[in-house]
Design a protein around this motif. Structure first.
Motif, mmCIF file in Angstrom:
data_model
loop_
_atom_site.group_PDB
_atom_site.id
_atom_site.type_symbol
_atom_site.label_atom_id
_atom_site.label_comp_id
_atom_site.label_asym_id
_atom_site.label_seq_id
_atom_site.Cartn_x
_atom_site.Cartn_y
_atom_site.Cartn_z
ATOM 1 N N ASN A 1 70.954 76.581 20.450
ATOM 2 C CA ASN A 1 70.965 75.508 21.202
ATOM 3 C C ASN A 1 70.026 75.342 22.015
ATOM 4 O OD1 ASN A 1 73.382 75.235 19.442
ATOM 5 N ND2 ASN A 1 74.782 74.677 21.437
ATOM 6 N N THR A 2 68.761 75.615 21.541
ATOM 7 C CA THR A 2 67.457 75.282 22.469
ATOM 8 C C THR A 2 66.402 74.466 21.708
ATOM 9 O OG1 THR A 2 68.058 77.318 23.529
ATOM 10 C CG2 THR A 2 65.681 76.316 23.772
ATOM 11 N N LEU A 3 65.905 73.552 22.329
ATOM 12 C CA LEU A 3 64.646 72.735 21.775
ATOM 13 C C LEU A 3 63.563 73.202 22.402
ATOM 14 C CD1 LEU A 3 63.924 70.041 20.073
ATOM 15 C CD2 LEU A 3 64.192 68.941 22.198
ATOM 16 N N TYR A 4 62.377 73.171 21.846
ATOM 17 C CA TYR A 4 61.087 73.500 22.311
ATOM 18 C C TYR A 4 60.182 72.372 22.226
ATOM 19 C CZ TYR A 4 63.340 77.948 22.271
ATOM 20 O OH TYR A 4 64.354 79.231 22.417
ATOM 21 N N LEU A 5 59.222 72.512 22.940
ATOM 22 C CA LEU A 5 57.855 71.770 22.868
ATOM 23 C C LEU A 5 56.870 72.357 23.347
ATOM 24 C CD1 LEU A 5 56.681 69.009 22.418
ATOM 25 C CD2 LEU A 5 56.700 68.414 24.941
ATOM 26 N N GLN A 6 55.982 72.959 22.346
ATOM 27 C CA GLN A 6 54.818 73.774 22.843
ATOM 28 C C GLN A 6 53.591 72.839 22.766
ATOM 29 O OE1 GLN A 6 54.461 77.018 22.961
ATOM 30 N NE2 GLN A 6 52.049 76.793 23.434
ATOM 31 N N MET A 7 52.835 72.902 23.948
ATOM 32 C CA MET A 7 51.771 71.981 24.426
ATOM 33 C C MET A 7 50.757 73.005 24.695
ATOM 34 S SD MET A 7 54.080 69.612 27.186
ATOM 35 C CE MET A 7 53.992 70.783 28.365
ATOM 36 N N ASN A 8 49.666 72.472 23.729
ATOM 37 C CA ASN A 8 48.395 73.125 23.775
ATOM 38 C C ASN A 8 47.207 72.182 24.008
ATOM 39 O OD1 ASN A 8 49.717 75.373 22.676
ATOM 40 N ND2 ASN A 8 49.205 74.798 20.511
ATOM 41 N N SER A 9 46.081 72.641 24.627
ATOM 42 C CA SER A 9 44.942 71.755 24.997
ATOM 43 C C SER A 9 45.517 70.832 26.026
ATOM 44 C CB SER A 9 44.375 71.285 23.703
ATOM 45 O OG SER A 9 43.939 72.265 22.654
ATOM 46 N N LEU A 10 46.075 71.412 27.222
ATOM 47 C CA LEU A 10 46.656 70.288 27.992
ATOM 48 C C LEU A 10 45.483 69.191 28.499
ATOM 49 C CD1 LEU A 10 49.647 72.264 29.230
ATOM 50 C CD2 LEU A 10 49.667 69.757 28.224
ATOM 51 N N LYS A 11 45.801 68.073 28.990
ATOM 52 C CA LYS A 11 44.918 67.384 29.699
ATOM 53 C C LYS A 11 45.451 66.794 30.900
ATOM 54 C CE LYS A 11 43.427 65.448 25.054
ATOM 55 N NZ LYS A 11 43.180 64.118 24.345
ATOM 56 N N THR A 12 44.631 66.205 31.706
ATOM 57 C CA THR A 12 44.980 65.842 32.942
ATOM 58 C C THR A 12 46.138 64.639 32.869
ATOM 59 O OG1 THR A 12 43.199 64.190 33.326
ATOM 60 C CG2 THR A 12 43.108 66.270 34.152
ATOM 61 N N ASP A 13 45.806 63.849 31.828
ATOM 62 C CA ASP A 13 46.812 62.631 31.323
ATOM 63 C C ASP A 13 48.050 62.935 30.967
ATOM 64 O OD1 ASP A 13 44.406 60.399 29.852
ATOM 65 O OD2 ASP A 13 44.719 61.031 31.886
ATOM 66 N N ASP A 14 48.430 64.342 30.760
ATOM 67 C CA ASP A 14 49.804 65.049 30.331
ATOM 68 C C ASP A 14 50.408 65.016 31.446
ATOM 69 O OD1 ASP A 14 48.044 66.914 27.660
ATOM 70 O OD2 ASP A 14 49.052 65.108 27.446
ATOM 71 N N THR A 15 49.976 65.075 32.483
ATOM 72 C CA THR A 15 50.824 65.282 33.831
ATOM 73 C C THR A 15 51.796 64.249 34.118
ATOM 74 O OG1 THR A 15 48.949 65.991 35.198
ATOM 75 C CG2 THR A 15 50.550 65.043 36.289
ATOM 76 N N ALA A 16 52.966 64.943 34.034
ATOM 77 C CA ALA A 16 54.174 64.035 33.953
ATOM 78 C C ALA A 16 55.467 64.725 34.165
ATOM 79 C CB ALA A 16 54.400 63.297 32.567
ATOM 80 N N ILE A 17 56.661 64.226 34.103
ATOM 81 C CA ILE A 17 57.924 64.904 34.168
ATOM 82 C C ILE A 17 58.475 64.771 32.599
ATOM 83 C CG2 ILE A 17 60.414 64.804 34.807
ATOM 84 C CD1 ILE A 17 59.522 63.691 37.327
ATOM 85 N N TYR A 18 58.811 65.840 32.277
ATOM 86 C CA TYR A 18 59.177 66.073 30.794
ATOM 87 C C TYR A 18 60.590 66.105 30.631
ATOM 88 C CZ TYR A 18 54.178 66.265 29.204
ATOM 89 O OH TYR A 18 53.022 66.073 29.245
ATOM 90 N N TYR A 19 61.225 65.203 29.793
ATOM 91 C CA TYR A 19 62.614 65.392 29.392
ATOM 92 C C TYR A 19 62.933 65.556 27.911
ATOM 93 C CZ TYR A 19 62.650 62.526 33.892
ATOM 94 O OH TYR A 19 62.336 62.147 35.197
ATOM 95 N N CYS A 20 63.983 66.206 27.677
ATOM 96 C CA CYS A 20 64.454 66.304 26.412
ATOM 97 C C CYS A 20 65.707 65.124 26.217
ATOM 98 C CB CYS A 20 65.012 67.469 25.847
ATOM 99 S SG CYS A 20 66.397 68.239 26.930
ATOM 100 N N ARG A 21 65.796 64.600 25.195
ATOM 101 C CA ARG A 21 66.704 63.442 25.054
ATOM 102 C C ARG A 21 67.616 63.694 23.914
ATOM 103 N NH1 ARG A 21 64.177 57.619 24.929
ATOM 104 N NH2 ARG A 21 63.699 58.199 23.009
ATOM 105 N N PHE A 22 68.879 63.304 23.957
ATOM 106 C CA PHE A 22 69.872 63.157 22.905
ATOM 107 C C PHE A 22 70.643 61.907 23.128
ATOM 108 C CE2 PHE A 22 72.966 64.062 19.869
ATOM 109 C CZ PHE A 22 74.198 63.916 20.494
ATOM 110 N N ASN A 23 70.265 60.949 22.308
ATOM 111 C CA ASN A 23 70.788 59.473 22.056
ATOM 112 C C ASN A 23 70.335 59.265 23.605
ATOM 113 O OD1 ASN A 23 71.990 59.918 19.765
ATOM 114 N ND2 ASN A 23 74.082 60.235 20.548
ATOM 115 N N ASP A 24 71.177 58.649 24.617
ATOM 116 C CA ASP A 24 70.660 58.029 25.658
ATOM 117 C C ASP A 24 70.794 59.119 26.785
ATOM 118 O OD1 ASP A 24 73.340 55.917 26.834
ATOM 119 O OD2 ASP A 24 73.212 57.923 26.045
ATOM 120 N N ARG A 25 70.959 60.247 26.610
ATOM 121 C CA ARG A 25 71.164 61.405 27.646
ATOM 122 C C ARG A 25 70.011 62.094 27.915
ATOM 123 N NH1 ARG A 25 76.335 61.914 28.861
ATOM 124 N NH2 ARG A 25 75.467 62.953 30.613
ATOM 125 N N ARG A 26 69.439 62.317 29.114
ATOM 126 C CA ARG A 26 68.321 63.395 29.343
ATOM 127 C C ARG A 26 68.704 64.048 30.365
ATOM 128 N NH1 ARG A 26 64.044 59.768 31.940
ATOM 129 N NH2 ARG A 26 65.535 57.863 32.080
#
Length: 112
Positions: free
Chosen positions: A77-102
């Motif tokens: 029951n796990t979702l993943y996000l593989q992020m490569n070649s990160l940029k300064t613009d990628d700075t953020a809080i990252y959320y997974c979302r199901f319908n309207d829930r985070r």
């Protein structure tokens, strides 16, 4: 009760990689379309990706296509996000979302 818990964020340098995880419970994860979204400082919510229940169909925003990959492991029951070649613009809080829930999100900071 739907519960989503993101993890894996951190402080990295431009060009580095990170893998985010989202542990899900309280709903039928294996049939759920899941999203990743992020919110950069002072900006609104930005949609990044969507994946279908069995992981065979994925959509990515143009801003991350070619750098980010989304996948899931329904056995845990796990979702993943593989992020490569990160940029300064990628700075953020990252959320997974199901319908309207985070979840609470995980902070990613890309800085030299």
């Amino acid at each position: 009760e739907v519960q989503l818990e993101e993890s894996g964020g951190g402080v990295v340098q431009p060009g580095d990689s990170l893998r985010l995880s989202c542990a899900a419970s309280g709903f039928s994860f294996s049939t759920a379309f899941m999203d990743w979204v992020r919110q950069a400082p002072g900006k609104g919510l930005e949609w990044l990706s969507r994946i279908n229940g069995d992981g065979t169909v994925m959509y990515l925003a143009s801003s991350v296509k070619g750098r980010f990959t989304v996948f899931r492991d329904n056995a845990v029951n796990t979702l993943y996000l593989q992020m490569n070649s990160l940029k300064t613009d990628d700075t953020a809080i990252y959320y997974c979302r199901f319908n309207d829930r985070r979840g609470q999100g995980t902070q990613v900071t890309v800085s030299s």
